[in-house]
Every structure is written in structure tokens, then in C-alpha cells.
Design a protein around this motif. Sequence first.
Motif, mmCIF file in Angstrom:
data_model
loop_
_atom_site.group_PDB
_atom_site.id
_atom_site.type_symbol
_atom_site.label_atom_id
_atom_site.label_comp_id
_atom_site.label_asym_id
_atom_site.label_seq_id
_atom_site.Cartn_x
_atom_site.Cartn_y
_atom_site.Cartn_z
ATOM 1 N N SER A 178 -4.232 2.802 5.707
ATOM 2 C CA SER A 178 -4.533 3.502 6.961
ATOM 3 C C SER A 178 -3.271 3.817 7.730
ATOM 4 O O SER A 178 -3.108 4.917 8.288
ATOM 5 C CB SER A 178 -5.469 2.637 7.793
ATOM 6 O OG SER A 178 -5.714 3.227 9.040
ATOM 7 N N ARG A 179 -2.348 2.870 7.754
ATOM 8 C CA ARG A 179 -1.093 3.092 8.471
ATOM 9 C C ARG A 179 -0.265 4.190 7.805
ATOM 10 O O ARG A 179 0.373 5.025 8.482
ATOM 11 C CB ARG A 179 -0.292 1.799 8.520
ATOM 12 C CG ARG A 179 -0.888 0.771 9.466
ATOM 13 C CD ARG A 179 -0.029 -0.479 9.484
ATOM 14 N NE ARG A 179 -0.592 -1.488 10.385
ATOM 15 C CZ ARG A 179 -0.057 -2.685 10.587
ATOM 16 N NH1 ARG A 179 1.066 -3.021 9.937
ATOM 17 N NH2 ARG A 179 -0.621 -3.532 11.411
ATOM 18 N N ILE A 180 -0.240 4.173 6.502
ATOM 19 C CA ILE A 180 0.500 5.220 5.776
ATOM 20 C C ILE A 180 -0.084 6.584 6.109
ATOM 21 O O ILE A 180 0.654 7.573 6.344
ATOM 22 C CB ILE A 180 0.451 4.944 4.265
ATOM 23 C CG1 ILE A 180 1.279 3.694 3.938
ATOM 24 C CG2 ILE A 180 0.953 6.152 3.480
ATOM 25 C CD1 ILE A 180 1.172 3.250 2.500
ATOM 26 N N SER A 181 -1.405 6.628 6.124
ATOM 27 C CA SER A 181 -2.065 7.899 6.443
ATOM 28 C C SER A 181 -1.704 8.367 7.842
ATOM 29 O O SER A 181 -1.458 9.558 8.087
ATOM 30 C CB SER A 181 -3.579 7.759 6.314
ATOM 31 O OG SER A 181 -3.938 7.446 5.002
ATOM 32 N N GLN A 182 -1.667 7.389 8.782
ATOM 33 C CA GLN A 182 -1.310 7.743 10.162
ATOM 34 C C GLN A 182 0.126 8.264 10.240
ATOM 35 O O GLN A 182 0.425 9.245 10.945
ATOM 36 C CB GLN A 182 -1.483 6.522 11.066
ATOM 37 C CG GLN A 182 -2.931 6.121 11.284
ATOM 38 C CD GLN A 182 -3.048 4.843 12.094
ATOM 39 O OE1 GLN A 182 -2.044 4.302 12.571
ATOM 40 N NE2 GLN A 182 -4.301 4.382 12.244
ATOM 41 N N LEU A 183 1.038 7.609 9.531
ATOM 42 C CA LEU A 183 2.437 8.043 9.537
ATOM 43 C C LEU A 183 2.563 9.437 8.917
ATOM 44 O O LEU A 183 3.336 10.285 9.389
ATOM 45 C CB LEU A 183 3.287 7.039 8.762
ATOM 46 C CG LEU A 183 3.522 5.692 9.461
ATOM 47 C CD1 LEU A 183 4.257 4.734 8.519
ATOM 48 C CD2 LEU A 183 4.337 5.877 10.745
ATOM 49 N N GLU A 184 1.845 9.660 7.852
ATOM 50 C CA GLU A 184 1.877 10.968 7.202
ATOM 51 C C GLU A 184 1.396 12.059 8.145
ATOM 52 O O GLU A 184 1.924 13.171 8.173
ATOM 53 C CB GLU A 184 1.014 10.963 5.940
ATOM 54 C CG GLU A 184 1.571 10.122 4.798
ATOM 55 C CD GLU A 184 2.810 10.754 4.187
ATOM 56 O OE1 GLU A 184 3.002 11.968 4.349
ATOM 57 O OE2 GLU A 184 3.576 10.006 3.565
ATOM 58 N N SER A 185 0.385 11.707 8.924
ATOM 59 C CA SER A 185 -0.170 12.723 9.831
ATOM 60 C C SER A 185 0.762 13.060 10.988
ATOM 61 O O SER A 185 0.673 14.121 11.586
ATOM 62 C CB SER A 185 -1.514 12.265 10.360
ATOM 63 O OG SER A 185 -1.341 11.121 11.172
ATOM 64 N N ARG A 186 1.678 12.125 11.321
ATOM 65 C CA ARG A 186 2.580 12.353 12.457
ATOM 66 C C ARG A 186 3.841 13.134 12.063
ATOM 67 O O ARG A 186 4.594 13.597 12.925
ATOM 68 C CB ARG A 186 2.995 11.014 13.056
ATOM 69 C CG ARG A 186 1.838 10.306 13.756
ATOM 70 C CD ARG A 186 2.293 8.959 14.214
ATOM 71 N NE ARG A 186 1.186 8.188 14.819
ATOM 72 C CZ ARG A 186 1.266 6.919 15.165
ATOM 73 N NH1 ARG A 186 2.404 6.261 14.980
ATOM 74 N NH2 ARG A 186 0.216 6.326 15.693
#
Length: 557
Positions: free
Chosen positions: A540-548
Motif C-alpha cells: 500500500s505504501r509503495i502504491s501511495q509513493l508511486e501515485s505521488r
Amino acid sequence: MASSYNAGRPLPLVVSVKERTETGPRFELDAEVLKQMMDLDKLSSAKVAVISVTGAFRTGKSFLLNFFLRYLRALSRGDTRDWILSEDQLDDGFHWRSGIERDTTGILIWSEPFFIRKPDGQEVAVLLMDTQGAFDHQSTQRDCATIFGFSTLLSSVQIFNISQNIQETDLQHLRLFVEFASMARESKDKKVLQHLWFLTRDWQNSHEHDYGSTGGQEYLDKVLACDSRKPKENQELRLGIKRYFERASCCLLPHPGKAVAAKDFRGEIHRLDPEFVDEMEKFIPVIASPQALVVKKVNGTELPGKELFKFFDIYFEAFKNGKMPTPRNIFDATVEMANITAAQGARQMFEDSLDPDLHDDEFFDILEVLKQQSLEYFLSNCMQPESAATKKTLEKLQEEIQGLLDNKKFVRRLQSRTLSADRKNQQLQHEIGRLQLQNMDVLQQMENMEENFRRTEEEIRRQSVSKDEMDRLLQDLSMQHLADKMKIQADSEKLVGKVNQLAEMNSQLKNQLSVRQQEAQRSFERREQLRQSEVAELQSRISQLESRKPKRSCVLM
């Protein structure tokens, strides 16, 4: 009501055989009654006082025992004030009746023991025994002697109920026991005969000796006095009574009054002679009060109910044919049973003295000390320590104590945390199998013993000897057979007990192993859930970082 404290009834422990033969038994020990008494849990482990009343027929033995019932019921309720005037009737206990026909047949025992706590805190089970009347037209001299002998050997207090005066024939009934006790004396064993009371009913010479135990003791001292005018054998008998019984006493009672002969009399106290009631009120507590109770002992060792009933079996074997055994027969049987009891006490001492909370080093060290103390206990409480039979019993006891010691070590090692569960299970299964094979060997010993008994019995019956000699040989054989049978049965019971103990440990071990496996599985599942949760959170954190991250725009040239 008394029934809430002891709703018992008289049970026929020893009964006369209806269809008698010349060689068959004249009496039977009721196995169901004996089993019923043995199955009483508290009685099995409690020390026992046995109060027995014997004597000539129609002299009020059952009537007397009902006074004991009345007193013990009051004692059980915790209040003996005016116990003799309680609401309990004298006809709701041992059956009695006035007249010239006997009422009691064989030996009766009260079905419910009275559990009385002595001043020292020891709880004692009190048993009451009533005997068949002697010297009536239905009983032979042999029958009378059998009942008298059996009850005397089993009781801790034997009340010899006599009418008016102590006769020389009354004393002669004690000759067998005096000769038997003299053997124990000569062998430096402890006294085997306990308290004997001569209860002289309908005493007519109160001007010479007062009613009660004080006047009775004066009278008994005069009866047992030795002087040159008496035959030598009668002098020796008197000396034996005084020497070999722990205590010989006498109580003189007045006549209970004319009411006891009435057909409608049911034991109402107010219809009895007041002087008789007063003396009875003083006499019963002299024997049955908590401070006066005498526990049954053999060779100085107090017997619990379980051991007492073994003596019932072995002594009955000696008397069942209605032929008086010799003093040697009785003595040998007593030695055999006393040594079995001493060995059981030694084993129990070893078991009870272990402290399970000791550390391993202390635990293993104390085992050897307890082994030696248990063997010393046996030697202090056995009879005939120098005899071959006693030495054989000691050797067997040494093997048993060593077996108990090894078993304790084995169990303690199984409790060690350094041993894997699988290894513990393997060792338990191996030990259980070994004990089961050992028990099979013991059962085979039983079969072999029974076969040898039958073969020896047949050989004796084919011998050209007199009937008396054959009876004696068969009697000796039966008593030895019963003692051996008891030993083998005890061995089998101990082995079965060990197997059950180890099987229970194995079951607990399996349960513990199952619980541990379940806990390990749950722990694994929790860790797996935690890992998956952590992975999901990381994703989930990786996904959030990717989205930013800013999106790169493509510029066309």
C-alpha cells in the motif's frame, strides 16, 4: 432421628451351612456381605475398633449391643447427655427376643460403621459384631467353639457375656487363645490378644462385690487368683489370661427386671429396672467413648479396614469346618498375615514420605534413605523375623521397594524438560509393555498355584492317615493357599496400578503434545497473518509513493 446418622442393619457375616456333610464346611463366610463392607470407602482406609459380644445363648447379647447402638448414635449426633433416655428404641437394631430359643445364627455385623474421632484427632470406624448363642440344642460344641474363636481373634474388644457367675468352663474357652498367644510371647512378638471383658449378668452377690466395673475387677481378680488347690493346668490358664491379653476386665450387672420376659416388651427404658439402667449407662462408655475406643491391632500394628478384612478371610479358613484349629495353625496364619500387613505398611511409608517438590538431586538422594527406612519399618513390625517365611517376605519386599524406587526415578526423568515429547512417549510405551508382560507372568503364577493346590489336595485325600490328621493337613493347605492367593492378587493389583499410572501419564503427555502442536499452529498462523498484513501494508505504501511521483510529459520535436 438416629437413622440420619447410622441407618444400618445387622448383616449375616458368618452363617451355618444348612446341608452339612462330614467333611464339608460347617460355616460359610458371606462373600457379598464382606464385599459390601470392603466397598465402604472410608472404612477401607480408617483404623477400626471391633466390639464383639459372645457367650451362652439367651443371655441378652443382642439386647446388650443395642445399648451400644443407642450410645454410638448419640455420640454421632454430638451429644451423649442422657443418651440412654434417647428416643432410639432397643428393638430397631440387632434383633432379640425373650424365651428359650436362640435368635442370632452365626455372626452378624452392623452394616454401617460409626466414625468416631478420638481425643488425639484420629478417626476410628467402630464395628459391632453379634454372635450365635452357645450351648443350645441346635449347636454342637465344635460350632460354639468356632464362633467364639473366630470372633475373639477378630475383635479389639471381646465381651464375654456370662450369667450370674464366671465358671471354670467359661475360662476353658480361652485356653486355645492363651496357648496361641504364648507362642507369640515366646517368639518375642508383641501381644496378639487385646481387651477381654467378662460381663456377668444377673449378679446376685452385690453384698460381696458391688455392681459395676470396680466390683467386677475385684471379683475377677479373685476368680483368676492362683493357689495350690487348683490343678496346675487351671493355674497356667489363669496366668495366661492375665499375661497375654492386653487387658482383662469384668463388670457386674443386676437383673434388668421382669419386663424383659414380657411378650410386648420392645426395649422401653422406663420398663427396665432403674438400677440396671444406671449400671448400663456407666458401662457402655467405658468401652465405646472416644477416649476408651480400642483399635484392632495385630502384633502392635493398628489395622485399617482393608487389612482387617484380609484377616477375616484367613482366620475363617481355619475355622470354617467347625473343627478347632491348633494354636500352631492360628499362630502361623497370624504370622503370615501380620507380615503381609507390615510389608504393606512399609510400601505405604515409602510412597507417602516422598516430597514431589524436591529438586532432582535431593529427590534421588532421599529415595535411597526412604528405601532403608521402609525396610527397617518392616523389621520392626513383622513377626518371627528369623523364620524362613519372614526372610522370604523381606526379600520380596526389597525387590518391590527397589521397583518402586526405580519407578519414581523413571517418572521424575519423564518430567524433565530436556527430553523430547516423542522420546518420552517411546519410553512410556516400552515401560507399559514391560509391566503388562510382568502382570501376565503373575497371572500365570496364579494358575500354576491353583493347579498345584488341587493336585496337593488330591494327594492328601489319597493318603492312608486318620480323619483328624487328614483334616489338619487339608486345613493347613487351605490356609497357605489363601495366603499365597492374597499375595499374588496384591502383586497383580500393584502392577495394574502402575500400568494405569503410566497410561495416564502417556495420555497427559499426548494431550500436552497436542496442545503444544495446536499452540504452534496458532502461533504460525498469527505470524503468517502478521507477515501478510505487513506485506499488504508495504504494498500500500509503495502504491501511495508511486501515485505521488510527478508524471513526465513527452515533448514532440
